[in-house]
Structures are given as C-alpha cells and as structure tokens.
Design a protein around this motif. Structure first.
Motif, PDB file in Angstrom:
ATOM      1  N   GLN A   1       0.813  -1.214   0.000  1.00  0.00           N
ATOM      2  CA  GLN A   1       0.000   0.000   0.000  1.00  0.00           C
ATOM      3  C   GLN A   1       0.852   1.271   0.000  1.00  0.00           C
ATOM      4  OE1 GLN A   1      -2.849   0.111   3.187  1.00  0.00           O
ATOM      5  NE2 GLN A   1      -3.475   2.217   2.764  1.00  0.00           N
ATOM      6  N   SER A   2       1.962   1.279   0.731  1.00  0.00           N
ATOM      7  CA  SER A   2       2.684   2.528   0.978  1.00  0.00           C
ATOM      8  C   SER A   2       4.051   2.539   0.308  1.00  0.00           C
ATOM      9  CB  SER A   2       2.860   2.741   2.492  1.00  0.00           C
ATOM     10  OG  SER A   2       1.597   2.775   3.128  1.00  0.00           O
TER      11      SER A   2
ATOM     12  N   ASP B   1       2.170   2.926  -3.411  1.00  0.00           N
ATOM     13  CA  ASP B   1       2.240   4.286  -3.952  1.00  0.00           C
ATOM     14  C   ASP B   1       1.820   5.348  -2.946  1.00  0.00           C
ATOM     15  OD1 ASP B   1       3.022   3.322  -6.483  1.00  0.00           O
ATOM     16  OD2 ASP B   1       0.926   2.932  -7.030  1.00  0.00           O
ATOM     17  N   ASP B   2       1.141   4.970  -1.858  1.00  0.00           N
ATOM     18  CA  ASP B   2       0.638   5.960  -0.908  1.00  0.00           C
ATOM     19  C   ASP B   2       1.802   6.625  -0.175  1.00  0.00           C
ATOM     20  OD1 ASP B   2      -1.792   5.142  -1.742  1.00  0.00           O
ATOM     21  OD2 ASP B   2      -2.392   4.156   0.130  1.00  0.00           O
ATOM     22  N   SER B   3       1.702   7.954  -0.046  1.00  0.00           N
ATOM     23  CA  SER B   3       2.753   8.707   0.631  1.00  0.00           C
ATOM     24  C   SER B   3       2.652   8.531   2.137  1.00  0.00           C
ATOM     25  CB  SER B   3       2.646  10.192   0.275  1.00  0.00           C
ATOM     26  OG  SER B   3       2.813  10.366  -1.124  1.00  0.00           O
ATOM     27  N   MET B   4       3.803   8.690   2.825  1.00  0.00           N
ATOM     28  CA  MET B   4       3.865   8.567   4.277  1.00  0.00           C
ATOM     29  C   MET B   4       4.691   9.710   4.837  1.00  0.00           C
ATOM     30  SD  MET B   4       4.727   4.473   4.642  1.00  0.00           S
ATOM     31  CE  MET B   4       4.362   4.406   6.384  1.00  0.00           C
ATOM     32  N   THR B   5       4.265  10.185   5.981  1.00  0.00           N
ATOM     33  CA  THR B   5       5.082  11.128   6.719  1.00  0.00           C
ATOM     34  C   THR B   5       6.049  10.331   7.599  1.00  0.00           C
ATOM     35  OG1 THR B   5       3.557  11.233   8.599  1.00  0.00           O
ATOM     36  CG2 THR B   5       3.162  12.747   6.760  1.00  0.00           C
ATOM     37  N   LEU B   6       7.003  11.042   8.225  1.00  0.00           N
ATOM     38  CA  LEU B   6       7.952  10.363   9.102  1.00  0.00           C
ATOM     39  C   LEU B   6       7.231   9.740  10.289  1.00  0.00           C
ATOM     40  CD1 LEU B   6      10.844   9.640   9.788  1.00  0.00           C
ATOM     41  CD2 LEU B   6      11.106  11.880  10.885  1.00  0.00           C
TER      42      LEU B   6
END
Length: 681
Positions: free
Chosen positions: A79-80, A322-327
């Motif tokens: 997912q990410s 492909d989903d973006s992630m923050t720290l």
C-alpha cells in the motif's frame, strides 16, 4: 412429518460457529495419538490444522491466524511508499522556504507601500531620514536572507543545517521549521525513550543540557557493564526516572531491552529506505540534533550494539506501494510491522509446541481484530473441554486419563468393525453349542447328563406323534426335547506387539496399536471375563499396561526383533491362567533378529541360525503347554514367510499376511473365532 426448527439472528460476534463435543474432539485426536503416542503433539497438530465437526464447519486454527497475519502484512507493504518519507520532509522544507520568501516579500511590500502622513509637517527631516534608513535596512536584511535561501544546498540535511542559524523574517515559517526540528529530534530521542520524544518539543537550552547529562550517565552504565563493574542503576533511575514515563524499567537489562526495541524501529526504517533516501534522512536527523548530544547518542548506539546485538526485529521491509507517508506514519508503520513480526513468532512457537499461552490474545485483537481473539479463545476452550470431560488431565504436562484411553479404544474398535462389515468374509458366526451358557433358539433330543431344560411344547408333540392322540399323553425319555445353550470358556490372550524400528519406518505402527486398543475395548464390552495382556518387543520384551498404550511408540534407538524373549514372557503370563483358551497373537513385520541368552540380548542381521533356533525352541515349549500362536505378518518377505511357516508347522497355529490397512480385519476375526470352544452337541 417432522420438521426441524432453525433460529436466525443478526451476527454480533458472540455466536459460536464451530460446535463440537468432547467425544468428537477426542476421536479427532485418536489417529495422531496412535501414530505418535504424544498427547501434546496431538493437541499441537489439532490447534495447527483444525478439524471439521459433524456439520462440516471448520475449527479455527493457528494456520488460519498465520495466513491472516501474512495477508495483513502483505497488504500494508503493497500500500505505501516508504521513500515518500523523504519526499514529505522535502515538501515541508519547500513549504518553509516558500512561506519565508512570501513573508519577506510581504514585509517589503508593506514597507514600500506605507502611505505618507496626512500632515507632511508632522515629520521632521530627521524623522523622514530615519524612516528611509529603516526601509533601507529592511531591504538589506531581506536581500541577505534571500541570498542565503538561494545558497542553501539541495539536500535536506544541508538545508536544515543552513536554517539552524538563519534569522527568519516570517513567524509562520519559523514555527514550521521549529516543528520540523522537533519532529526529527523526537524520532532520534525515541531510540532511548518514548517520553524523551515528547520532551524534545521546544526544549530549552537548560533542558537540552539535562538531556546530554542523562545520556552521559546512561553511557557510563553501559561502559561499567562492559568492563565488568556493577552499574549504579538505582542512582540513575532516582535522578532520571521521570524521563522514562509512569512505568519505568526495574533493571538495567529491562531498560536495555526496551531501548533495543525502540532502536530496532528506527533501524528497520533506515534499512527499508533506498540508499539515497536513507542518506538524506540520516543527514536530516543529524543536522537537527545538538552536536554534543549527537555524539553521546552515537556512543550509546555503539555500546548497545556491543552489549546487545540487534535481534530479528531490526529487519528490512519491502514497501512497494504508492501511498505517501510522513515520518511519523513511517515510524508507526515500523512499530506495526515489528508487532506483526512478534505475533508471527508467537504463532510459530504455538504451532511448534501446541501451547496457546505463547500467544497474547490482546495482541491478536489489536493487530488482527476481535475475530482473531475469538478464534484463540475457541481453541483454548477446546483444550479445557477435554479436561472437563475427564479425557485429559494436567496443565503444563498433559496426560490421558483412563477415560481418554477407553475412548481411543472404542473409536479403534468402531473403525475396525466398520471394515469387517464391508468384508466378504461374512459375519463370522459360529455354531457353538453346549451346556451351562445362555439359551439358544433351537433344541435337541435329551441325552443322559444334559440339564433338563425342557421345551414342553415340542416334547408333548413328540409323544403325540409317537403314540397317537390319547388322554393322558404318555411321555417317554425319548420324547424329551431340551433347549440348546451356548457355553463360552474364558479366553486368555497375549498380543505380541512388535516395537522394532521397522514398524515405524514402514508406517505399520499406528495400525498395530489401533488393533490392540480395539481388542481391549472389545473384551471390556463383550467378554468381561476374558483377560488380555500386551507384550511389546524390540531388543527386549516387556509387559505393557493398558493405560500406557495410547502414549506408546516404536523403538527408534536400538535394533532388534526379539521374538524369543517375547514368547518366553508370554508363556510365563499364560501359566497363571487355568482352563479355557490360551493363545498368542503375534503382530510383526520382520523375522527374529535377536534372542536372549541369560539376561543378555544378542542381535544379528541378517538373522543368525542361533536366533532362529532359540526362537523355535520357545515355540515348541508354548505348543507343549497348549498355547496356540497365530501370526499376523505385515510384510511378505521371503525370510519372514519362511520363518513363520516353520513356526506354524510346530505349533499348528495360523499365519496371515496383512497390510496395515486391513490388519484389524484378520486380528479381530481370529480373536472372536478362537475364543469360543465347542463343548457339546
């Protein structure tokens, strides 16, 4: 017509889908117990693979939970995009720089567009000059700031380092930058304590100095441990305990284990990034930290790796989505993935041991949902059900009760007799008649010495046929018709159970043990006056108790098929039985390869002439004492068939060749046949 009523209700999670009683559960364990004789292993396999009840519903099992866990992890990985963490930091920095540039321009526009006072005379020439000087200074400062922003490097770490001593003109940009610093510092501090991450926000110089001092003291404890000195953990916690939350560690080892788990999350994050993204994130974190505190933390990391090498928790995770992630989200994902790894290890341990206590139901519910917790509770309920029904006993060391052993025997007998019903041999009824037993349906002419159990109707009919109709009817002894009755003697049987290595290697052991248990069940239910002994033999022979049969296994550690010793022991046991039928049933898959001389067993393969001679001598002794030996061969090799042929010629017993699949047919048919004795008629 009868109708069955069904009641339906909305699913609320409390309904019990898999419904099974203790007897069905015990039957499901029987085959495994017969094969391996290990109750813990049988329960382990049941929990691992599950079972179906009579309605066809599937029991929850550990394999299903393991598959659910793997699907959960696979879904998260697909997912990410973990490298988006660096993109998020870049985006934050770009937003900070854009906000600062826009703030600078806004300040300049406000200064340049400031309207002249309504009354020009209100400003003196000196005042006007001061205002121009202030505007000039503002433009100069703005230009210097813009030049510095233009000179910032492209890397995240370089930009953070350049902004550390930058004099922001826009308060929003300054606030955003401080939040970014707090984020990076907090993630570094989280390696030591979750509470330190929270304390990093807006930390004053005095608090930063306290943090450095705490790290120095912590490093000193680790150095003391490495050099063999006793660390002052109590003094450390008295001074710095509040930094470790409401539940501080109680020992240095506990503190190190907690820290290792925290460090593993950051290490997993770094290892899972691409090389470029990893380098960018490392530089960003190092740039955000105080250099002296960073030195202490670097020393701490080195000491930790020496004292407590990284465990399997610090592993790489291939995020492919492909989903973006923050720290922050990335660190939460690392914690989630490591929790899944820990749960997987617990499930694997439970699958190896069969001990459900290895799995935390709360962790199951947190990671896989309430249905997973209910599945665990269902499996644990089944184990308790067996205890409540009296089939097993014990907590850590489980064992079968007498009732559990009887249940296995009953199931074995049902399975064997189901085979008998399908066989074309027949129903194996015998025409055994005599005196002293139960009355049969047919009659016979009276003979002197028979009990006078008259069939009056047939007796009178015989007199009328002989003398004609007359009153009174004249009876003579020849007219007497008496009921036949069945007389059954007591039978004493010895089952010689081959426990040699080949019985297990060629998959004959479970069938042989199943038939032995079936014989016990048959005798207990239908022939309670009979006796049955079991003698196991491999290198030596020994008598086996019924309660030990379920847990019995074949001998994997020594070689030898000592039929000589087994016959000696059987003859000794049968000498105690007076009257009735005495017989030995031999179940084996190989010719004798050992014999007894004194108290010592001698093994030879191929079988020696001495072993065959001593064994046949014992066969003759059994024959002289009226003991019948019937042999059931599970192999048809030339050596075995030749030896059994010589044995049956001496004893006049019978020999059968059978596979493990139909062994029960021959053994039980022969037992029922030979236990009856024709007495009269």
């Amino acid at each position: 017509m009868l109708y069955q009523r069904y009641r339906y209700s909305q699913w609320d999670g409390t309904q019990q889908i898999f419904d099974v009683d203790a007897s069905e559960l015990m039957d499901a364990l029987s085959d495994d117990l017969l094969q391996h004789g290990d109750l813990s292993r049988a329960l382990r396999d049941l929990f691992r693979n599950g079972m179906q009840n009579r309605d066809g519903s599937q029991m929850p099992n550990l394999r299903q939970l393991m598959e659910q866990l793997k699907n959960q992890r696979r879904q998260q990985l697909q997912q990410s995009n973990l490298d988006s963490v660096v993109d998020d930091l870049k985006e934050r920095l770009d937003n900070i720089l854009r906000t600062e540039r826009e703030g600078i321009q806004r300040r300049l526009d406000e200064a340049d567009g400031q309207p002249e006072p309504d009354d020009p005379s209100s400003l003196t020439m000196e005042g006007k000059e001061q205002q121009r000087a202030l505007n000039r200074l503002l433009h100069e400062r703005a230009q210097r700031n813009l030049d510095k922003l233009d000179e910032l490097p492209d890397s995240i770490g370089g930009q953070i380092q350049g902004l550390m001593d930058y004099d922001f003109m826009d308060p929003d940009a300054q606030q955003q930058f401080q939040e970014l610093l707090d984020l990076l510092k907090g993630q570094m501090a989280q390696n030591v304590s979750q509470q330190m991450q929270e304390q990093m926000q807006n930390m004053t110089p005095e608090q930063m100095e306290a943090m450095r001092e705490m790290m120095r003291d912590l490093n000193q404890m680790l150095r003391d441990r490495m050099e063999g000195r006793d660390p002052n953990f109590e003094g450390f916690m008295q001074k710095w305990g509040p930094m470790f939350g409401d539940d501080p560690p109680q020992s240095l080892d506990e503190l190190m284990e907690r820290i290792q788990q925290q460090m593993a999350q950051m290490q997993s994050l770094m290892d899972s990034l691409s090389p470029d993204a990893r380098r960018e994130l490392e530089e960003a974190m190092q740039s955000a930290m105080d250099p002296r505190l960073m030195d202490e933390m670097a020393e701490f990391s080195a000491l930790m790796q020496s004292l407590l090498p990284p465990d399997d928790l610090a592993r790489q995770y291939p995020f492919l989505g492909d989903d973006s992630m923050t720290l922050e989200q990335a660190m939460e994902a690392m914690q989630q993935m490591q929790s899944l790894d820990q749960l997987e290890q617990s499930l694997q341990q439970a699958m190896r041991t069969g001990n459900l206590d290895d799995v935390d139901p709360e962790q199951l519910a947190e990671l896989l949902g309430e249905e997973a917790r209910r599945a665990w509770e269902e499996m644990d309920r089944l184990r308790q059900m067996l205890k409540d029904a009296g089939y097993i006993t014990g907590d850590d060391d489980l064992s079968l009760t007498a009732r559990g052993i009887r249940r296995i025997g009953q199931k074995a007998m049902r399975e064997v007799f189901q085979q008998l019903k399908k066989d074309r041999i027949g129903n194996h009824e015998l025409d055994t008649r005599g005196a002293g037993g139960d009355l049969l349906g047919d009659t016979k002419t009276y003979e002197f010495g028979d009990p006078l159990q008259l069939d009056l109707q047939t007796t009178v009919k015989n007199a009328i046929v002989r003398g004609g109709p007359q009153v009174p009817v004249q009876l003579r002894p020849d007219d007497f018709e008496i009921y036949r009755n069945e007389h059954m003697t007591r039978a004493a049987t010895i089952v010689l159970l081959d426990q040699s290595r080949s019985m297990g290697l060629f998959n004959n052991w479970a069938a042989a043990k199943k038939v032995t248990l079936a014989l016990f069940a048959l005798i207990r239910q239908q022939y309670p006056r009979d006796t049955l002994h079991v003698v196991g033999f491999s290198d030596y022979a020994r008598e086996l108790e019924e309660e030990d049969l379920a847990g019995l296994t074949w001998n994997n550690w020594v070689s030898g098929t000592n039929l000589h010793h087994a016959l000696m022991l059987s003859r000794k046991l049968l000498s105690r039985e007076k009257g009735g039928t005495r017989q030995i049933l031999v179940i084996t898959d190989g010719e004798p390869t050992a014999h007894l001389e004194g108290d010592q067993a001698y093994f030879a393969y191929p079988p020696s002439y001495r072993t065959e001679l001593e064994t046949l001598k014992e066969v003759r002794r059994c024959t002289q004492e009226g003991i019948v030996i019937n042999t059931f061969m599970l192999e048809n090799s030339y050596q075995l068939v030749n030896f059994v042929d010589r044995m049956t010629r001496i004893n006049r017993g019978r020999a059968f060749y059978s596979s493990s699949e139909n062994l029960g047919e021959y053994v039980l048919v022969d037992y029922i046949t030979n236990r009856r004795k024709r007495v009269a008629g």
